[in-house]
Design a protein around this motif. Sequence first.
Motif, PDB file in Angstrom:
ATOM      1  N   UNK A 173      -3.183   4.736  -9.995  1.00  0.00           N
ATOM      2  CA  UNK A 173      -3.581   3.424 -10.506  1.00  0.00           C
ATOM      3  C   UNK A 173      -2.361   2.626 -10.946  1.00  0.00           C
ATOM      4  N   UNK A 177      -1.491  -0.931  -8.785  1.00  0.00           N
ATOM      5  CA  UNK A 177      -1.836  -2.175  -9.453  1.00  0.00           C
ATOM      6  C   UNK A 177      -0.661  -2.667 -10.286  1.00  0.00           C
ATOM      7  N   UNK A 252      -0.471 -10.106  -1.953  1.00  0.00           N
ATOM      8  CA  UNK A 252      -0.521 -11.516  -1.560  1.00  0.00           C
ATOM      9  C   UNK A 252       0.764 -12.311  -1.742  1.00  0.00           C
ATOM     10  N   UNK A 294      -4.627 -15.150 -20.880  1.00  0.00           N
ATOM     11  CA  UNK A 294      -6.039 -15.423 -20.616  1.00  0.00           C
ATOM     12  C   UNK A 294      -6.965 -14.639 -21.544  1.00  0.00           C
ATOM     13  N   UNK A 300      -3.936  -8.775 -19.064  1.00  0.00           N
ATOM     14  CA  UNK A 300      -4.535  -8.471 -17.767  1.00  0.00           C
ATOM     15  C   UNK A 300      -3.382  -8.199 -16.807  1.00  0.00           C
ATOM     16  N   UNK A 301      -3.414  -7.100 -16.045  1.00  0.00           N
ATOM     17  CA  UNK A 301      -2.285  -6.795 -15.165  1.00  0.00           C
ATOM     18  C   UNK A 301      -2.052  -7.902 -14.138  1.00  0.00           C
ATOM     19  N   UNK A 303      -1.257  -7.670 -11.137  1.00  0.00           N
ATOM     20  CA  UNK A 303      -1.865  -7.372  -9.847  1.00  0.00           C
ATOM     21  C   UNK A 303      -3.265  -7.948  -9.736  1.00  0.00           C
ATOM     22  N   UNK A 304      -4.024  -7.852 -10.815  1.00  0.00           N
ATOM     23  CA  UNK A 304      -5.383  -8.383 -10.817  1.00  0.00           C
ATOM     24  C   UNK A 304      -5.378  -9.907 -10.748  1.00  0.00           C
ATOM     25  N   UNK A 307      -4.475 -10.956  -7.343  1.00  0.00           N
ATOM     26  CA  UNK A 307      -5.564 -10.761  -6.399  1.00  0.00           C
ATOM     27  C   UNK A 307      -6.459 -11.982  -6.334  1.00  0.00           C
ATOM     28  N   UNK A 308      -6.684 -12.605  -7.473  1.00  0.00           N
ATOM     29  CA  UNK A 308      -7.534 -13.797  -7.519  1.00  0.00           C
ATOM     30  C   UNK A 308      -6.770 -15.033  -7.038  1.00  0.00           C
ATOM     31  N   UNK A 311      -5.471 -14.463  -3.394  1.00  0.00           N
ATOM     32  CA  UNK A 311      -6.583 -14.438  -2.449  1.00  0.00           C
ATOM     33  C   UNK A 311      -7.097 -15.840  -2.172  1.00  0.00           C
TER      34      UNK A 311
ATOM     35  N   UNK B 136     -10.271 -10.598   3.237  1.00  0.00           N
ATOM     36  CA  UNK B 136      -9.619 -11.235   2.091  1.00  0.00           C
ATOM     37  C   UNK B 136     -10.651 -11.627   1.034  1.00  0.00           C
ATOM     38  N   UNK B 139     -11.114  -8.593  -0.995  1.00  0.00           N
ATOM     39  CA  UNK B 139     -10.058  -8.369  -1.991  1.00  0.00           C
ATOM     40  C   UNK B 139     -10.213  -9.340  -3.158  1.00  0.00           C
ATOM     41  N   UNK B 140     -10.490 -10.603  -2.794  1.00  0.00           N
ATOM     42  CA  UNK B 140     -10.628 -11.635  -3.822  1.00  0.00           C
ATOM     43  C   UNK B 140     -11.750 -11.281  -4.794  1.00  0.00           C
ATOM     44  N   UNK B 143     -10.922  -8.345  -6.968  1.00  0.00           N
ATOM     45  CA  UNK B 143     -10.014  -8.738  -8.048  1.00  0.00           C
ATOM     46  C   UNK B 143     -10.756  -9.527  -9.121  1.00  0.00           C
ATOM     47  N   UNK B 146     -12.690  -7.140 -11.246  1.00  0.00           N
ATOM     48  CA  UNK B 146     -11.952  -6.405 -12.267  1.00  0.00           C
ATOM     49  C   UNK B 146     -11.379  -7.353 -13.317  1.00  0.00           C
ATOM     50  N   UNK B 150     -12.205  -6.899 -17.222  1.00  0.00           N
ATOM     51  CA  UNK B 150     -11.208  -6.821 -18.284  1.00  0.00           C
ATOM     52  C   UNK B 150     -11.372  -7.933 -19.311  1.00  0.00           C
ATOM     53  N   UNK B 161     -11.726   1.446 -11.935  1.00  0.00           N
ATOM     54  CA  UNK B 161     -11.470   2.628 -11.152  1.00  0.00           C
ATOM     55  C   UNK B 161     -12.731   3.067 -10.418  1.00  0.00           C
TER      56      UNK B 161
END
Lengths: 325, 313, 252
Positions: A173, A177, A252, A294, A300-301, A303-304, A307-308, A311, B136, B139-140, B143, B146, B150, B161
């Motif tokens: 993990x 990430x 990305x 945020x 918040x990592x 990577x997350x 991703x948003x 993406x 994609x 993935x979006x 993300x 998660x 969080x 996980x």
Amino acid sequence: MIVAASKKPLRFGVVAGLGLTILFVSSLFVGVSDLPFRTAFSDPDALQLLLVSRLPRTLAAVLAGAGLAIAGLIMQTLARNRFVEPATAGTAQSAELGILAVTLLWPAATLAMKTLAASGAALLGTSIFFMTAHRLPPSQPFLVPLFGLVYGGVIGAGVTFIAWQADLLQYLAIWTNGDFSGVLRGRYELLWVGALMVALAWFVADRLTIMALGRDASIGLGLDYAGMMRIGLIIVSVIAALNVVVVGMIPFVGLVVPNIVSRIMGDNLRGTIKWVALSGAGLVLGCDIIGRLIRYPYEIPVGTVMGVVGGALFLWLLFRRPAHG
Amino acid sequence: MAKNRIAILAALSVLSVVAFLTIGLRGNIAFVLELRAIKLLALSQVGVSIAVSTVIFQTVTGNRIVTPSIMGLDALYLFGQMALVFALGGLGYAALNPQLKFAGEVLVLMALACALLLPMLRSRLDMGLMLLAGVVFGVLFRSLHSLLARLIDPNAFAVVQGASFANFNAVRTDLLAFASVLTIAALIVAWRARHVLDVVSLGSDTATGLGITWSRTVTGLLVLVSSLVAVSTALVGPVAFFGLLVVALAERIVNTRRHAVLLPAAALTGIVILVGGQTLFQHGLGSSSTLGVVIEFFGGIAFLLLLVLGSRK
Amino acid sequence: MIRIENVSLSLQATPILHDISLTIPKGGVTALVGPNGAGKSSLLSLIARLQPLQTGAISIDGLPVDTTPNRTLAKIVAILRQDSVVASRLRVRELVSFGRFPHNRGRLTDTDRTIIEQSLKQFDLTDLAGRFIDTLSGGQRQRALVAMAFCQGTDYLLLDEPLNNLDMYYARDLMRSLRQVADGNGKTVVIVLHDINMAGAYADRIVAMKSGRVIADGAPAEMLTTPVLQDVFGFAMQVATINGKPIVLHHL
């Protein structure tokens, strides 16, 4: 070479440079512990915080972002396809496989050793990707990134399986990430090797531009095509491995940054490669700051967040009308 | 010939069901049997839902290497689930009856899937572009899922996980009753639509010429696919390539795309692989939790082969 | 001089070229003609070392193409493939500038700049120099690629069907430019052509290939005759003479 004088690239350069500076400074002063701007350099505790945590973290984000953007740019050049990057073509997953293998077989290995193993595995995995990708019909350009995504997915499934069996999912993990919250002085410096790779890419920028014209054109112009392919693969693999090992993979960045820069400034890398690096650094740093703010005071990592953000940017690139002019 | 092969598939699924129920049976037999029966119901439902939804989805998109999960539908379901918690968390949503929550999530998925996929289908994208966009999107939404997780609970490492791979060992049995009703209803609709599906597979122009109201039919089929995806994702979690593997195998076995044959064949293949595989892993290989990863691995390889070989033709 | 000795080539067990021996003297325009699949492009690729030699030997000005350093060859021979696709977003002037790469490794000198501007002018690209390649029409793009090959400033120029995508005006223009560099600068041009009359009008020598072999070879007047052409292309076509030059009525 000769870049036609146009105001657009210049304006982009100013915006990117200024933006990165602002982000860099804000990154130093955003975080859980209070660090007032005024006392930052007079109060020894504050200075300590700045030097041990904030500055390393900011530098790590800059180095990771610049490296990943350049790695993506090089992969796109070598594949002659705009939709590939290390995180989506098996490079990152192969690197994870490498570091997992070292962790299992030789737990005492230093971070540098692990990076070396990850780089080697990434090199192998990426070479296999390119060997197969070059066989796909060029008439269907979307097959290459698709192939890469699933190829990466298959390696990823293998990695997860092994990690599961060995009870190392927690480590996995961390590698998969991207997260800068653990970066402190003394724990990110390997990333400077990535800066070296970026410098190398800069040095061969002209040759990379020619590579993008294809194998025949490159050989016709006297370029050592196979040699350049190897150099490119090494740059990509080392950067991806460094990121996986030190901060975890960030998706990305390598995809969207080169595409946006190309859209604005074209593909003559001599002129654009520095802006690719700069924008990559800015994007990652920006996303890291968002991640810190945020859900303040939690983090918040990156990577997350990427991703948003990444993406959404990627889908925009995919569906926008083709650039002209 | 196809009938014989379906009979063989049926026999194989019965065999795997019996093996699943009886191998290694000891202790309080009635209790263990009941436990296994519940799990069997869940597993076969998952296998059938994924197989049938994949067949229908491939027919609607006119694309033999996509599945609902490759196009990000299961990620969309997880995102919708989390978005509901996020939006209604303050209103005591979390304390609601799980069956009721599940119903809400299914509706959200149906709406989201139609909103996203109908424009994509209408614009007749190039196959590769559609797949890439789907991946994609996946993935979006993963993300986003998660990220929301969080935001709701900053220490929610486990949620993220757990959402990344299907776990056939930890089935959500509390949703089973409602899921069963939904699955059976969806299967009945799918079976009755088998001839319509044959026509739809000819493409929108031909189908319209043969009297199908294209947009209404496709919307209906997408709603059907969404409910089946919701069932399988809710019960075990996302599976990326399982559907592809099952349908590719089933099509190879019965050697036809006629839905009257392919739908049952795919459903049975799904049961054989999932129930049989689980039995094998539980008793033969001793680690039942990794079936999901292994299926991903082989499903992914199947996908790569289809991609490379298919593009050579 | 390009010397080709006993060259054969097979790709994936399919024989493409059979034992070809051919000498192309320095200077002048040589046209390669022949039906589809005759092996013209393969031969050109072998000369330009884009395809590794399997058997036989090829040398340009005495330098064997399989052992001479790539960079040395790039200053002697330039090639333009027929299916060149430029996916990069480069401006026309940038693309043409890369023709100078073998000489300067990326650092442009004033001489380079002069040559670049000359090439742009020669192919009527000066007005388009600041445009991105992907905004050009097929013919304009083709001219930019030819200009890049020109810009390489080599003694030998290999062109694989460069007239593709060009309208009548620019096709004639390109052939005249080629004639001009051959006559004025003593360059050697080897060009694959489909238009037999273009070959007749502009080449000094025509080499006809069929099924991987050279089956006829000579000056245009000897080559553009009904029996030779029937041998090469498989059907009888009338040959007329206008102003002393043979014109093939292949479309009738």
